[in-house]
Design a protein around this motif. Structure first.
Motif, mmCIF file in Angstrom:
data_model
loop_
_atom_site.group_PDB
_atom_site.id
_atom_site.type_symbol
_atom_site.label_atom_id
_atom_site.label_comp_id
_atom_site.label_asym_id
_atom_site.label_seq_id
_atom_site.Cartn_x
_atom_site.Cartn_y
_atom_site.Cartn_z
ATOM 1 N N GLU A 77 0.803 -1.211 0.000
ATOM 2 C CA GLU A 77 0.000 0.000 0.000
ATOM 3 C C GLU A 77 0.838 1.264 0.000
ATOM 4 N N LEU A 78 2.080 1.187 0.431
ATOM 5 C CA LEU A 78 2.818 2.406 0.735
ATOM 6 C C LEU A 78 3.113 3.231 -0.505
ATOM 7 N N GLY A 79 2.854 4.524 -0.402
ATOM 8 C CA GLY A 79 3.107 5.426 -1.505
ATOM 9 C C GLY A 79 4.564 5.558 -1.849
ATOM 10 N N ARG A 134 0.731 2.450 7.600
ATOM 11 C CA ARG A 134 -0.569 2.317 6.921
ATOM 12 C C ARG A 134 -1.322 3.642 6.954
ATOM 13 N N HIS A 137 0.087 6.214 4.635
ATOM 14 C CA HIS A 137 -0.384 5.908 3.285
ATOM 15 C C HIS A 137 -1.786 6.450 3.067
ATOM 16 N N THR A 138 -2.668 6.275 4.049
ATOM 17 C CA THR A 138 -4.028 6.784 3.927
ATOM 18 C C THR A 138 -4.032 8.301 3.764
ATOM 19 N N SER A 140 -1.743 9.996 2.303
ATOM 20 C CA SER A 140 -1.271 10.294 0.952
ATOM 21 C C SER A 140 -2.380 10.151 -0.085
#
Length: 576
Positions: A77-79, A134, A137-138, A140
């Motif tokens: 998930e990580l940008g 996490r 990421h959200t 971003s």
């Protein structure tokens, strides 16, 4: 001019990234954070590890692949990687996660105007939230603005330092300077692919070009002055590299498999090995002690060549069976060695001396044991030794006078370990028992495994609340240090388990056996997560751990240095 209406009945200038959409997304995120409590009020008292993950299940779209997928794996998930763009018009590689849209549960937050705040203030707000990877990421995914803010080194630096087991070396901490992009390379799943030559110029873009902030301030401030030996670190990549390291440690891919270096200068069996910083010390049946200078990993995570810098011939009149070393960052310190000649020797070390080789001076020789010295300890105030004569001797470290002789074992005392607080020791014996002793008074505690006498113990280790032993029944046993109760038995070796060590950061037990294998077990699960076989197989007498390395003493006179994981970015800056 008439307004063109789209298929959705929206004007042509409509965009899902409008201010109102951004407010709603940010509101959903902050609402889910606040539902855990008040982080702005409690972040000073609650660590990130104590907080549950967000109760938010986001659904994302993939470009190219045309399918939807749940956010399941933290790093898928990580940008820092998956939100990557190439020079081909900003198109994301087929099948990779793109920042096209996010549809969290609709939670209307009336009057929320955080997106109107200056960038610096928004970043300050995020700094006061106990964010996980996490959750960053959200953030971003809220909007382009928050994608840029989520790449801030401030957030990732704090996250890295607050994650248990994630450490930088002391040198890296002193010299680190945040960088906007990593070294040339690209992630392919859990593998880091180094880009060289023309390909390096085509690497993914991890940060966006500077653009004016609202209010006219530049988005990227001028860098502060830094020392000439500054180490640039892209903290999002550092975090992912450290996280990925734990996976490869247990199940290495071909791109990051271990590397083994063999040192063969000893002329007979090597009984003991200890590392301290960039130095390695080995003792042998050939009666010598050798000091080695370890080569660091390069920036691509590949090991260099170890160099022999000092040989102490005839260090003892018999085999050098055990040794312990304590060094400061300047290479000054002390070494204690034990031998089959029944003596313990104390050495002064000055490894960064002005001469061409390290300076080693014999300070004292301690006698009193009536048989070979099998293990030694060096603590803040004491020198401890154990012997085939079934006794343990505790001496004062400063003047080397004998303080206590500890009796109770009925067979040779084969191994010693010190408690995490440095106040107690545990001894393991051929009589099948281990016993805990108080260093200050020489008193034996009631905690022991005496009621479970069995096979003779060949080695012992003490990690946190666990006492770990290896025996001649081919087993590794894990006990509670508080009660003496056995917690679990680890099996798999086919011969005597001669040496054990514990990796606190990774919660792993390493065991070495006469079957020529090293096994890695989970402390809490008891499962064997990896097996390393020495080549050619031979008795393993001792192993020692340092960050990403295992040092193995072998019967055939060789020392093996196993670099467990290679090829990840910033491995050379990490510490355990």
């Amino acid at each position: 001019m008439s307004t063109i209406v789209t298929k959705k009945g929206q004007p042509s200038n409509y965009s899902p990234r409008t201010l109102e959409t951004s407010r709603r997304r940010l509101g959903n995120f902050l609402t889910s954070i606040v539902s855990l409590g008040s982080p702005l009020a409690s972040s000073r008292t609650r660590s990130t590890s104590e907080l549950p993950e967000l109760p938010l299940k986001a659904r994302i779209y993939r470009r190219g692949g045309g399918t939807e997928g749940e956010l399941e794996e933290q790093f898928s998930e990580l940008g820092i990687v998956d939100l990557r763009r190439s020079n081909s018009g900003g198109r994301i590689k087929s099948g990779s996660v793109g920042m096209v849209g996010i549809r969290p549960k609709a939670l209307k937050t009336e009057g929320l105007c955080l997106t109107d705040l200056p960038d610096d203030l928004l970043l300050t707000i995020l700094e006061h939230l106990p964010l996980s990877a996490r959750q960053i990421h959200t953030v971003s995914l809220v909007s382009r603005l928050f994608f840029d803010i989520a790449q801030s080194p401030v957030l990732w630096t704090r996250l890295y330092r607050s994650t248990p087991g994630f450490r930088l070396s002391d040198s890296a901490v002193r010299r680190a300077v945040a960088a906007e992009s990593p070294s040339p390379g690209i992630w392919d799943g859990d593998d880091w692919i180094v880009l060289q030559g023309p390909a390096a110029a085509l690497r993914p873009i991890y940060t966006t070009p500077s653009r004016p902030r609202r209010g006219g301030a530049p988005s990227t401030p001028k860098p502060a002055s830094s020392p000439a030996d500054a180490i640039p670190i892209h903290y999002p990549t550092l975090y992912r590299s450290r996280y990925t390291y734990s996976r490869h440690l247990r199940d290495p891919s071909p791109a990051h498999r271990s590397h083994t270096e063999s040192l063969t200068e000893h002329t007979d069996a090597v009984y003991c090995t200890r590392s301290a910083g960039p130095w390695l010390f080995t003792g042998s049946r050939d009666r010598s002690i050798r000091i080695w200078r370890l080569a660091p990993l390069d920036e691509w995570g590949q090991p260099g060549k170890t160099r022999l810098v000092k040989t102490i011939q005839d260090a003892h009149a018999g085999s050098v069976l055990c040794l312990r070393v304590e060094l400061d960052e300047n290479g000054e310190g002390m070494m204690v060695t034990g031998s089959s000649d029944r003596t313990v020797k104390v050495w002064e070390l000055s490894l960064w001396s002005a001469s061409s080789e390290p300076d080693v001076k014999l300070l004292d020789t301690l006698s009193g044991h009536t048989n070979g010295v099998l293990d030694v300890l060096l603590t803040a105030k004491h020198i401890v030794s154990c012997s085939k004569d079934c006794s343990i001797r505790i001496s004062d470290r400063s003047d080397r006078t004998l303080l206590f002789t500890l009796l109770g074992h009925t067979q040779p005392v084969n191994a010693l370990a010190v408690s995490p607080d440095g106040k107690h020791i545990v001894s393991g014996s051929g009589d099948g028992s281990w016993r805990i002793w108080e260093l200050a008074g020489g008193r034996q505690l009631d905690i022991t495994n005496t009621s479970r006498k069995g096979p003779g113990l060949a080695c012992i280790a003490w990690q946190d609340g666990y006492i770990i032993s290896g025996d001649n029944a081919r087993k590794v046993n894990v006990y509670s240090a508080e009660t003496g109760d056995i917690i679990r038995t680890l099996t798999g070796h086919t011969d005597l388990v001669r040496t054990v060590a514990a990796d606190k950061a990774e919660s792993l037990i390493y065991s070495g056996s006469y079957d020529g294998a090293i096994r890695m077990f989970g402390i809490k699960t008891g499962l064997c997560v990896r097996k390393i076989t020495t080549t050619p197989p031979t008795y393993i007498f001792s192993l020692d751990l340092s960050w990403n390395k295992v040092f193995v003493a072998r019967q055939d006179g060789a020392i093996e240095i196993i670099t467990l994981v290679t090829g990840l970015p910033y491995l050379h800056l990490m510490d355990g």
